[in-house]
Design an enzyme around this catalytic site. Sequence first.
Site, PDB file in Angstrom:
ATOM      1  N   HIS A 194       6.691 -33.735 -58.030  1.00 21.25           N
ATOM      2  CA  HIS A 194       6.468 -35.166 -57.801  1.00 21.25           C
ATOM      3  C   HIS A 194       5.853 -35.402 -56.416  1.00 21.25           C
ATOM      4  O   HIS A 194       4.877 -36.152 -56.275  1.00 21.25           O
ATOM      5  CB  HIS A 194       7.806 -35.910 -57.942  1.00 21.25           C
ATOM      6  N   GLU A 195       6.403 -34.735 -55.409  1.00 18.79           N
ATOM      7  CA  GLU A 195       5.894 -34.905 -54.042  1.00 18.79           C
ATOM      8  C   GLU A 195       4.460 -34.399 -53.908  1.00 18.79           C
ATOM      9  O   GLU A 195       3.607 -35.057 -53.298  1.00 18.79           O
ATOM     10  CB  GLU A 195       6.795 -34.168 -53.041  1.00 18.79           C
ATOM     11  N   HIS A 254       1.992 -36.843 -55.271  1.00 18.53           N
ATOM     12  CA  HIS A 254       1.567 -37.908 -54.346  1.00 18.53           C
ATOM     13  C   HIS A 254       0.408 -37.426 -53.470  1.00 18.53           C
ATOM     14  O   HIS A 254      -0.519 -38.175 -53.186  1.00 18.53           O
ATOM     15  CB  HIS A 254       2.729 -38.308 -53.424  1.00 18.53           C
ATOM     16  N   GLU A 301       4.021 -44.227 -58.106  1.00 19.26           N
ATOM     17  CA  GLU A 301       5.194 -43.499 -58.602  1.00 19.26           C
ATOM     18  C   GLU A 301       4.927 -42.917 -59.992  1.00 19.26           C
ATOM     19  O   GLU A 301       5.213 -41.752 -60.260  1.00 19.26           O
ATOM     20  CB  GLU A 301       6.416 -44.427 -58.641  1.00 19.26           C
TER      21      GLU A 301
HETATM   22 ZN    ZN Z   1       7.373 -40.829 -55.393  1.00 19.05          ZN
END
Ligand code: ZN
Length: 261
Positions: free
Chosen positions: A121-122, A125, A183
Amino acid sequence: MFKKKFYVLITSCLLSACITSPTGRSQFIAMPDAQIDQMGIQAFDTLKKDKPVSTNSQYNQVANCIAQAVISAQGGGNWEVVVFEDKSPNAFALPGNKIGIHTGMLTLVDNQDQLAAVIGHEVGHVLAKHSNERASHEMAVNSGMALIQAIGAPQSALGQTAFGLLGVGAEYGILMPYSREQESEADIIGVDLMAKAGFDPQQSVTLWQKMEQASQGQQPIEFMSTHPAHATRIQNLQQRMPQAMLLFQQAQAAGKQPHCN
Ligand SMILES: [Zn+2]
């Protein structure tokens, strides 16, 4: 004044500064990649000076093993992974190929797949240039160069903003949550990445459920403040699951079976 400048930036987006994100979303990106990378690298250096770095060899080995597997699934490259001695469950990735993981995150997760979900997830981004997107909007007010210079003074108002834009402002008293769109994008990129690396993507759902539960305690969780919960997150992940499971099975069949525990 602000509105006028902002309008000019958005208009110029139509001419030159619009790019398409990895999930096909149109993005306004005005800062050169090299500049945002420099901001990430400098911020990471500052964090390493200001926060105790963990010397626990087991934590470092597990974090590196999982992070390297996820990174190689997005084409590799040289990424620095640092474990910080900090009980709050948090993790972040910065432009310039930097990953930070708190010891509190390592103790929160139940297995390697859940940490892979966090790292995926990181990294999502970063791959989708979300810091650049946020900094580009900030550039209606402050120049890119001013933002880079402000990283050297994290206690100043602009320094706080610069760290906040990178998603690591908590240490300096500012939290800037990612948008709902960002997100969702990080979720999709992340679940695909972990699956490609041979981690069970279904654990991403368990991870977020666990996070939400933990955040209902007395202490607000920093990670949930920068990565706000939205009601459709689990639903979106589940929608993506058939494709992620296919990637997971292909990775497993190709011998990608990480043993990082
Ligand atoms: Zn996030």
